[in-house]
Design a protein around this motif. Structure first.
Motif, mmCIF file in Angstrom:
data_model
loop_
_atom_site.group_PDB
_atom_site.id
_atom_site.type_symbol
_atom_site.label_atom_id
_atom_site.label_comp_id
_atom_site.label_asym_id
_atom_site.label_seq_id
_atom_site.Cartn_x
_atom_site.Cartn_y
_atom_site.Cartn_z
ATOM 1 N N SER A 5 -3.161 4.709 2.552
ATOM 2 C CA SER A 5 -1.979 4.330 3.154
ATOM 3 C C SER A 5 -0.731 4.959 2.731
ATOM 4 C CB SER A 5 -1.831 2.800 2.705
ATOM 5 O OG SER A 5 -1.642 2.579 1.265
ATOM 6 N N ARG A 7 1.967 3.784 1.859
ATOM 7 C CA ARG A 7 2.742 3.281 0.863
ATOM 8 C C ARG A 7 2.276 3.636 -0.667
ATOM 9 N NH1 ARG A 7 0.545 -0.857 3.342
ATOM 10 N NH2 ARG A 7 -1.236 -0.828 2.124
ATOM 11 N N MET A 8 0.881 4.197 -0.554
ATOM 12 C CA MET A 8 0.453 4.801 -1.940
ATOM 13 C C MET A 8 1.458 5.917 -2.555
ATOM 14 S SD MET A 8 -1.572 2.553 -2.840
ATOM 15 C CE MET A 8 -2.179 3.372 -4.467
ATOM 16 N N TYR A 135 7.160 0.983 -3.555
ATOM 17 C CA TYR A 135 5.775 1.024 -2.736
ATOM 18 C C TYR A 135 5.946 0.300 -1.546
ATOM 19 C CZ TYR A 135 1.223 -0.677 -2.353
ATOM 20 O OH TYR A 135 -0.402 -0.925 -1.898
ATOM 21 N N ASP A 267 -5.439 -12.566 -4.899
ATOM 22 C CA ASP A 267 -5.522 -11.450 -5.747
ATOM 23 C C ASP A 267 -6.592 -11.758 -6.880
ATOM 24 O OD1 ASP A 267 -5.049 -9.127 -7.316
ATOM 25 O OD2 ASP A 267 -3.103 -9.600 -8.034
ATOM 26 N N PRO B 103 -9.525 -8.690 -6.640
ATOM 27 C CA PRO B 103 -8.534 -7.473 -6.720
ATOM 28 C C PRO B 103 -9.411 -6.353 -6.174
ATOM 29 C CG PRO B 103 -8.688 -8.807 -8.839
ATOM 30 C CD PRO B 103 -9.776 -9.416 -7.951
ATOM 31 N N PHE B 106 -8.290 -6.496 -2.665
ATOM 32 C CA PHE B 106 -6.734 -6.519 -2.528
ATOM 33 C C PHE B 106 -6.249 -5.101 -2.862
ATOM 34 C CE2 PHE B 106 -2.324 -7.212 -4.009
ATOM 35 C CZ PHE B 106 -1.936 -8.137 -2.985
ATOM 36 N N TYR B 107 -6.886 -4.358 -3.751
ATOM 37 C CA TYR B 107 -6.326 -2.915 -4.258
ATOM 38 C C TYR B 107 -6.938 -2.140 -3.225
ATOM 39 C CZ TYR B 107 -5.401 -5.043 -8.896
ATOM 40 O OH TYR B 107 -4.897 -5.843 -9.997
ATOM 41 N N ILE B 109 -7.764 -2.414 0.092
ATOM 42 C CA ILE B 109 -7.228 -2.529 1.382
ATOM 43 C C ILE B 109 -5.855 -2.115 1.149
ATOM 44 C CG2 ILE B 109 -6.720 -4.185 3.008
ATOM 45 C CD1 ILE B 109 -9.239 -5.764 2.432
ATOM 46 N N ASN B 110 -4.975 -2.460 0.246
ATOM 47 C CA ASN B 110 -3.954 -1.814 -0.040
ATOM 48 C C ASN B 110 -3.907 -0.252 -0.104
ATOM 49 O OD1 ASN B 110 -1.154 -3.557 -1.102
ATOM 50 N ND2 ASN B 110 -2.950 -4.707 -1.350
ATOM 51 N N ALA B 111 -4.787 0.213 -0.780
ATOM 52 C CA ALA B 111 -4.803 1.681 -0.656
ATOM 53 C C ALA B 111 -5.052 2.346 0.473
ATOM 54 C CB ALA B 111 -6.042 2.158 -1.722
ATOM 55 N N LEU B 263 -2.839 0.877 -8.899
ATOM 56 C CA LEU B 263 -2.591 -0.523 -8.432
ATOM 57 C C LEU B 263 -2.793 -1.737 -9.788
ATOM 58 C CD1 LEU B 263 -3.826 -0.275 -4.787
ATOM 59 C CD2 LEU B 263 -1.246 -1.197 -5.303
#
Lengths: 397, 397
Positions: A5, A7-8, A135, A267, B103, B106-107, B109-111, B263
């Motif tokens: 992504s 954002r990273m 971020y 989370d 997590p 969460f992490y 998918i965020n990444a 993250l």
């Protein structure tokens, strides 16, 4: 592989950790043991009664899920704890128990910041405030903590940083890395500015018990602030419970409390159950007080020792930090004379004096005149480390 | 007050928790104790040797920070654990220890996920996959798990869901909430499709030890998959350690492992230290095995009992779930006859039969024919709960 992504690329980290990695590598390759004076962790173990409560929780099979925002008794205890600093009493429902202090930053900034929103962040300061803001596409607006003002900014300086995009101010008193404490008058001015411009406040009070001179004043002491503030606090520093990973966010804003809980649910589900019972003991038991008092008196003694020893080093000066357990030494004269940066100085101190300390720039651009010591280590270690640094500086200065 | 971030409107939650809140309110107001057959938590306490290791860690003052990705011995043990399912052996550096299973979702998918990226998510399924994807602006592409296929999708169905925006497939075997297990042949087909379209895979293997019929096959068993897969697993389900909050992400993709760690560093710093020593005992000690074997044999017995009892209820049918500890009962006939939804049926079962179960729709749109039972409860409770439901259904059907 498909890309990560966008954002990273904007996520930072806690550079203090990469310094430790470098130090461990140096120790391994050289066979030399460093003196560690950089660590941001209490130099004591958790109090005996807290450890006993942890063990009892395990024996009682408190090893199952709890509600996401925490066990009711701990939420109630934390509410009472923060009510003593606040203009409005807190209740259990205002408290969300999370896995350390950082999740409060992570969740609150997630709940608030859209791309291009501005966040006013003191500088030098704990790097994760900036990291999470950037971020999420937010813009960090740094405000300098000036040594001559006891590492504070002024109300006038704060006013000049506010635009129509400012959504959040982050404050941290007592402060990491400077040891600065925001005095009551300035705290009141910050509160007025926050209300005037309708801003949110993240009030990082993790060092609230560690005020060596003066008193801790929470911004929630001022009318109208508990509704627009999230207090960040936890068990790590006050009770020497870093490895328990237990912190809390406290706010009178019901939607914000609900969002902190919802993010925590997405989370981590909830916080380690034994740690919640341990924290309940830490916050409520009279048995904790002597242990905390002892640690605080030791920190103060070690601070006074370190201030004296730092000021004996040529080219290095420091004021006495009022709170937390950090000391920022001004090394501008040394840097100019040697023509190096604070990071390069710390690297030479590691390799040539065999002491680990952190460059102020780890905490932001306005840390460039400084190195950060922590005074959690033993008196013996503090003497040994400062003596080694003094000998080194005398040899090059 | 200034607005919350736009993302918050898209964040979901684990609706199973709001059902519990409603149930507790009903119990308080009615004075009636419900039979709980909805809970997704092992019906046992943590094994004695794990509890002893936790207590020893506290006594040894293992109450300080650890490195963000975990203590080296635990990372090594987890690497060995997953190497037995994998085409490529894992090493300690491929493992990031985090505060539970969530997590990892969460992490990861965020990444990966930027706005408009597509994620293929089985449905019905654990709701947090969808919640986090939509929170980040990603698009969830549901793929139906069909009862007639053992709650699996087919390779052909998967192919039709892929577009040039697809970045990630989430798979979960054994599966919550259906108890389905992906057979080896289908797993191989999914691996081929992932490689052909250069997709990432989140492989939720949290129930890997709970296969009652057949065997667990990890997608990492297939060549080329460990580099594009993050395995989600942890101590919660296998070792009945939910309250420890300890899980792990495992991947051969070095940048992904670094991002998961980064993250985690911005979120929780590290995982509760005592929990890490407890998990090390759980994963490595031969003393854990008898406790796990006992729990697994009990789950299987309870499953067989529940399958029989569910099929005795008029209008309710189920196949025998192959894994995990959940059972999806098809209630379409009852819903049609009464003209109500699965959520309304569960509400009536709570209020009139005094048993708590979950509507399949808590797990997505394709759960609308079903209610979910879990069979972690005691045999006595299972008999009691199913008897009450049978009496109720017979009275209205």
């Amino acid at each position: 592989m498909k890309t990560f992504s966008a954002r990273m690329a904007h996520l930072g980290t806690e550079n203090a950790f990469s310094v430790i990695t470098k130090a461990k590598k140096f120790e391994k390759e050289s066979g030399i043991n460093l003196v560690y004076l950089q660590i941001g962790e209490p130099g004591f173990d958790a109090p005996e009664n807290v450890k006993a409560a942890t063990i009892k929780a395990v024996q009682d099979n408190q090893t199952h899920y709890t509600p996401t925002p925490g066990i009711p008794a701990l939420r109630e205890a934390v509410a009472q704890y923060h009510s003593k600093y606040s203009s409005t009493p807190y209740e259990a429902e205002d408290v969300v128990i999370v896995s350390g202090g950082k999740p409060v930053m992570f969740y609150m900034i997630n709940a608030l910041i859209d791309p291009n929103d501005e966040v006013i962040v003191p500088n030098p300061c704990y790097p994760i405030y900036e990291s999470v803001t950037e971020y999420l596409g937010g813009k960090v607006v740094p405000i300098q903590l000036k040594e001559e003002n006891g590492f504070n900014f002024t109300a006038e300086e704060l006013e000049t940083k506010i635009t129509d995009k400012t959504k959040l101010i982050i404050i941290n008193s007592p402060q990491n890395p400077t040891g600065g404490v925001i005095p009551k008058e300035l705290m009141g001015q910050i509160a007025e500015i926050a209300k005037k411009h309708d801003l949110w406040v993240l009030s990082d009070e993790i060092y609230d018990q560690m005020v060596h001179d003066g008193e801790h004043v929470s911004i929630t002491n001022f009318d109208g602030m508990p509704e627009r503030t999230v207090i960040l606090n936890g068990a790590s520093k006050t009770y020497a419970m870093t490895g328990y990973r237990l912190g809390w966010g406290v706010t009178k804003n019901k939607q914000m409390a609900a969002y902190l809980e919802q993010l925590a649910c997405n989370d981590t589900s909830c916080v380690n159950t034994m740690a919640q019972y341990a924290a309940l003991e830490a916050v409520t038991s009279p048995d904790t007080k002597p242990a905390v008092q002892y640690m605080l008196s030791e920190y103060k003694k070690r601070r006074d020792l370190m201030v004296d020893l730092v000021n004996e080093i040529p080219g290095m000066t420091c004021h006495s930090p009022k709170g937390a357990f950090y000391l920022m030494a001004n090394v501008r004269q040394i840097l100019d004379k040697l023509g190096i940066t604070a990071a390069e100085l710390c690297d030479r101190i590691m390799r040539e004096a065999h002491v680990l300390i952190l460059p102020g720039t780890v905490f932001g651009q306005y840390g460039d005149d400084f190195v950060r010591f922590s005074y959690v280590s033993t008196e013996e270690n503090i003497r040994k480390g400062l003596d080694k640094i003094k000998t080194f500086i005398e040899s090059v200065y």
